[in-house]
Design an enzyme around this catalytic site. Structure first.
Site, mmCIF file in Angstrom:
data_model
loop_
_atom_site.group_PDB
_atom_site.id
_atom_site.type_symbol
_atom_site.label_atom_id
_atom_site.label_comp_id
_atom_site.label_asym_id
_atom_site.label_seq_id
_atom_site.Cartn_x
_atom_site.Cartn_y
_atom_site.Cartn_z
ATOM 1 N NE ARG A 102 -2.427 1.464 3.591
ATOM 2 C CZ ARG A 102 -3.197 1.750 4.645
ATOM 3 N NH1 ARG A 102 -4.512 1.666 4.546
ATOM 4 N NH2 ARG A 102 -2.665 2.097 5.791
ATOM 5 C CB THR A 106 -1.969 7.320 -3.323
ATOM 6 O OG1 THR A 106 -1.449 5.980 -3.389
ATOM 7 C CG2 THR A 106 -0.982 8.273 -3.977
ATOM 8 C CG ASP A 197 3.002 -2.092 10.007
ATOM 9 O OD1 ASP A 197 3.070 -3.323 9.759
ATOM 10 O OD2 ASP A 197 3.264 -1.228 9.156
ATOM 11 C CG ASP A 200 6.563 -2.623 10.596
ATOM 12 O OD1 ASP A 200 6.985 -3.290 9.632
ATOM 13 O OD2 ASP A 200 6.467 -1.398 10.586
#
Length: 204
Positions: A102, A106, A197, A200
């Site tokens: 991703r 944007t 995340d 991560d």
């Protein structure tokens, strides 16, 4: 079709993942455990087929799931622990892999790796811990559906309502399973309260 699976054990395991003090190796095991329980739900209407086997009384016919008709497709990276859990349920099912990145500016998603077995006539389950904007799942479904599977479903630990609505509009026949539809997306496209995340947290 969207199903929120609010089983107490699933909710308990989800909230252990939310806890930032939960170690990485424990998070992996929790994702595997949740995937096991979600696969049972997602395949509760799968057709059974008669097969003859040898038992202590001789040869008899019994009902079995055709494991080879099921394909698990994790979204890399975070979907990998879910695949381990799914394969504990159906170890003879096939697996494919899709990597989607991703763009943080944007919020658009792009497929940069796809390795899929023959999906024609197959029942495909896409595995991804989080559904946020829905962009990643839209890309994955576009990639999967051109191979003509019989049906598609996806398993997510948490979802944002915005992403769920987007998928439902684009693919109303798609079945989506989650433990929790969280509050909302923030202005950066992250789920609130969410999990952080996940990639991560799993892989540093």
């Amino acid at each position: 079709m969207v199903r929120e699976l609010r089983h107490p054990i699933l909710v308990h395991k989800l909230n252990r993942i939310r806890d930032l003090s939960t170690p990485r190796e424990v998070i992996r095991r929790l994702l595997e455990d949740i995937a096991v329980l979600m696969v049972y739900e997602a395949l509760q209407e799968v057709e059974l087929h008669r097969r003859e086997i040898e038992i202590w009384l001789g040869k008899r016919e019994f009902d079995f799931v055709r494991e080879e008709d099921v394909v698990f497709v994790p979204i890399l990276r975070a979907g990998v622990p879910m695949l381990e859990g799914a394969l504990r349920v159906l170890p003879n099912a096939s697996s494919g892999f899709i990597a989607i990145k991703r763009d943080e500016e944007t919020l658009e998603s792009k497929v940069f790796y796809s390795r899929l077995p023959d999906l024609e006539g197959m029942r495909v389950l896409i595995l991804d811990p989080m559904l946020a904007t829905g962009g990643t799942l839209l890309k994955a479904l576009s990639e999967v559906k051109r191979h003509k599977p019989t049906s598609t479903a996806s398993l997510h630990i948490i979802c944002a309502p915005e992403g769920v609505e987007r998928i439902d509009k684009a693919y109303p026949e798609h079945r989506l399973y989650t433990v929790s539809i969280d509050e909302r997306l923030n202005d950066k496209g992250y789920i609130v309260p969410g999990l952080g995340d996940m990639g991560d947290r799993l892989f540093s």
